[in-house]
Design a protein around this motif. Structure first.
Motif, short mmCIF file in Angstrom:
data_model
loop_
_atom_site.label_atom_id
_atom_site.label_comp_id
_atom_site.label_asym_id
_atom_site.label_seq_id
_atom_site.Cartn_x
_atom_site.Cartn_y
_atom_site.Cartn_z
N TRP B 363 0.85 -1.18 0.00
CA TRP B 363 0.00 0.00 0.00
C TRP B 363 0.89 1.24 0.00
O TRP B 363 1.97 1.24 0.61
N LYS B 373 -2.77 0.66 -3.89
CA LYS B 373 -2.10 -0.59 -3.57
C LYS B 373 -1.73 -1.34 -4.84
O LYS B 373 -2.32 -1.14 -5.91
N GLU B 407 -7.52 2.95 4.84
CA GLU B 407 -7.90 2.33 6.11
C GLU B 407 -7.50 0.86 6.15
O GLU B 407 -7.11 0.33 7.20
N GLU B 408 -7.60 0.23 5.00
CA GLU B 408 -7.15 -1.15 4.88
C GLU B 408 -5.66 -1.26 5.22
O GLU B 408 -5.22 -2.19 5.90
N GLY B 411 -5.13 -1.31 8.90
CA GLY B 411 -5.45 -2.64 9.41
C GLY B 411 -4.33 -3.62 9.12
O GLY B 411 -3.95 -4.44 9.96
N TRP B 412 -3.78 -3.50 7.92
CA TRP B 412 -2.67 -4.39 7.55
C TRP B 412 -1.47 -4.17 8.48
O TRP B 412 -0.83 -5.14 8.91
N GLN B 414 -1.46 -3.22 11.56
CA GLN B 414 -1.75 -3.90 12.83
C GLN B 414 -1.57 -5.40 12.68
O GLN B 414 -0.98 -6.06 13.53
#
Lengths: 231, 422
Positions: B363, B373, B407-408, B411-412, B414
């Motif tokens: 990303w 991405k 936002e993805e 999350g990635w 994390q």
């Protein structure tokens, strides 16, 4: 069950690797004989009777600057034709099937292996995925043919646990949900249905389409079994 | 917290007989030993998975001198003001909890014949399998006028840590209307879209604090990953600020003069205010010391297992490996490390071995909530790890999709840091 396990064992060891596109050395010799009168390829290649073929993969048809294409080829380009392993294979097999009034005077190459070898050679002169990850593939995906017995296998949670290491880079094992949804404790049927929907590109998310697209039915069942029973 | 590191001291090393050296795993020993050199995404993932999945059947030691690891991935977001520095920093408690022994020192030597690693502390570790994940080092002389000694004046910031902070402070204190120059690296290098995401983040910072500043990219490559997406984003968000000179425009033949803060393009010297030099790269030095690199400076590996082509007892994962089509990224390193861990467990404990599977997604953030991405899936062939399918964000995507992509990516981050460090 024993039979299914044997089939599974064969599949795991036999169908593991992707295949090369073809034999690029043989393709180079073929290029020399059949193409090089009109086309050049390589770092210094220029347009001649035909356009330069360096950087061909992933390129829109009819888009090399300074080359005078047929109307037919230009139209295919603006319609969205992009040169890939598949489109080149069709074009080289019989140019007029793909581009009706192409100026390329080539009656086509019927031999499938010869086409694959030629395409493997052409691929060597386009972008490298190591440097440009979005570049066109350099190998053919392995797609194991699954018998009904294999399809009927219940998901193997141990295999699923192994496969899940790819999922867990994004989906957290503790089920937390931050930007990327939780996939733990789903009923296995729902999990399998969702994954097949990605696989058939019914669900739109491109990462998940890619991830699901490369999983076999057995692997999907394994993941479903693992995530349903995760601690 | 950290268990005993010492397996064989120098004294016992000298006293050991040749017969025992030849077959260290056979006799008088309880568990097979795996030594992992390097605590980044490749090494930490591999060590944690080995310990966690073997349920204590393996003795796993991670050799890593730093108590904490700063992720290179997302360090551009720190430069752009989107993340705290501390959010990039991770410790090894999770590895220790999984049963990994941490040797907080450097690896100085590898003797592959006797299967021993010499540590900076002077201790020696014996191994049955060795994993090396040393990341990158810089190729000497690749940018004329620059050496590592100049990194305080012209930072590389291509290994995250103090260099990243230094670069940010230089950008923040740059004079109004000044020039930020990036000397981009030749292929192959860590994180293909990284230099261009960095430019995007610095442009974002400058747009707010120094809107008349200019960004100059000097690039030896005529093409780079996500190029159409970055160019579109720069036009939209930072019009007129960024100038990119490829090899046709002299971007490939650049010399730098740190003493006068000049870059020489096509023989013409130009004064700049901040200069980020990202040199050509090679495998981290310990790979060369271990005798695993080929003439390109990287380590050829077996695509089916990530084992070195010259020594099946040594696995090399991450940026240092020459495996084929996978880009050098944390995602790739993490993916490769899991394959290596599974193969090693299979060899040492007889656990089931499944076919290797590899994947990668990168990303990049172009501007606030404008994420893109690129990704691909890979399968091993006998020659290389080959790309079999790829995807990339498209120009002109709706803002809502770009925001979801961003936002993805959060999350990635994390997910992958939890997967690497536990």
């Amino acid at each position: 069950m024993i039979r299914a396990a044997l089939v599974l064992g064969m599949m795991l060891t036999g169908a593991a690797t992707a295949g090369p596109i073809g034999d690029a050395d043989r393709g180079a010799a073929l290029f020399q004989r059949q193409c090089s009168a009109c086309h050049q390829i390589g770092p210094e290649a220029i347009n001649r009777v035909g356009p330069r073929l360096t950087g061909l993969f992933g390129r829109r048809a009819g888009s090399v600057e300074g080359f005078d294409y047929s109307k037919s080829m230009a139209r295919m380009g603006s319609d969205g034709l992009v040169w890939t392993m598949q489109t080149l294979d069709a074009y080289i097999e019989n140019p007029k099937v793909l581009v009706s009034a192409t100026r390329m005077r080539f009656r086509g190459l019927q031999d499938e292996q010869a086409r694959s070898d030629l395409i493997a050679f052409l691929r060597e002169w386009s972008d490298r995925p190591r440097d440009i990850p979005e570049a066109e593939p350099t190998a053919r995906r392995s797609t194991p043919q699954l018998s009904p017995e294999v399809l009927a296998i219940r998901g193997d949670p141990e295999f699923g646990a192994y496969l899940s290491s790819e999922c867990s880079t994004c989906h957290q094992r503790d089920g937390s949900d931050q930007g990327i949804p939780s996939i733990t404790h789903w009923p296995p049927e729902d999990f399998v249905l969702a994954m097949h929907a990605y696989r058939q590109k019914l669900r739109p998310h491109p990462v998940m389409q890619m991830m699901a697209g490369r999983l076999t039915e057995e692997e999907i069942a394994a993941l479903a079994a693992y995530y349903a029973g995760i601690d | 917290m950290t268990g005993p590191v010492l397996r064989v001291t120098r004294r016992t090393f000298i006293g050991t007989t040749a017969a025992a050296l030849a077959a260290p795993a056979v006799f008088g020993q309880t568990k097979p030993r795996v030594v992992v050199i390097g605590g980044g995404p490749g090494g930490a993932t591999c060590a944690r998975y080995l310990a966690k999945d073997s349920g204590g059947a393996l003795d796993v030691t991670l050799v890593e001198p730093n108590a904490r690891y700063t992720t290179c991935f997302f360090s551009n977001l720190y430069l752009g003001g989107f993340r705290d520095f501390d959010s990039l920093v991770h410790g090894y408690d999770g590895l220790a909890a999984a049963g990994v022994t941490i040797a907080a020192t450097t690896a100085e030597g590898v003797d592959r014949d006797t299967r021993r690693v010499t540590l900076g502390s002077g201790d020696v570790l014996e191994y049955d399998r060795l994993v090396i994940s040393p990341g990158i080092d810089f190729r000497d002389g690749s940018v004329p006028g620059w050496s590592l000694a100049n990194a305080e004046v012209m930072p590389h910031a291509w290994k995250a840590g103090p260099q990243t902070k230094l670069l940010k402070s230089m950008v923040e204190s740059m004079r109004q209307g000044g020039t930020f120059c990036m000397v981009a690296p030749p292929n192959p290098y860590r994180c293909p879209p990284g230099p261009y995401e960095r430019v995007s983040m610095i442009a974002h910072l400058l747009t707010q604090t120094n809107p008349t500043a200019r960004i100059l990219i000097l690039d030896p490559k005529d093409k780079y990953s996500k190029q159409a997406l970055f160019e579109e984003g720069w036009q939209t968000h930072y019009p007129g600020m960024i100038e990119w000179l490829g090899p046709d425009m002299g971007g490939g033949a650049v010399e730098v003069r740190p003493a006068t803060m000049e870059v020489v393009i096509d023989g013409e010297a130009e004064k700049v205010d901040v200069c980020n030099v990202i040199p050509a790269q090679i495998a981290g030095r310990i790979a060369e010391i271990a005798g695993l690199c080929d003439e390109t400076g990287w380590v050829p590996v077996d695509p089916l297992s990530m084992a070195s082509r010259v020594d099946a007892g040594v696995f090399v994962v991450g940026d240092a490996s020459a495996q084929g089509d996978m880009p050098k990224s944390a995602f790739s390193a993490n993916s490769q490390a899991k394959v290596a861990a599974m193969k090693i467990r299979g060899e040492l404990t007889g656990s089931r071995v499944f076919p290797a599977k590899y994947t990668n997604t990168c990303w990049s953030l172009i501007a606030p909530k404008d994420g893109v991405k690129v990704g691909a899936s890979y399968e091993p062939t006998p020659e290389k790890i080959a790309s079999v399918e790829s995807f990339i964000s498209q120009p002109g995507e709706p803002a809502e999709l770009r925001r979801a992509t961003y936002e993805e990516s959060l999350g990635w981050y994390q997910g992958i840091t939890a997967d690497i460090f536990g």
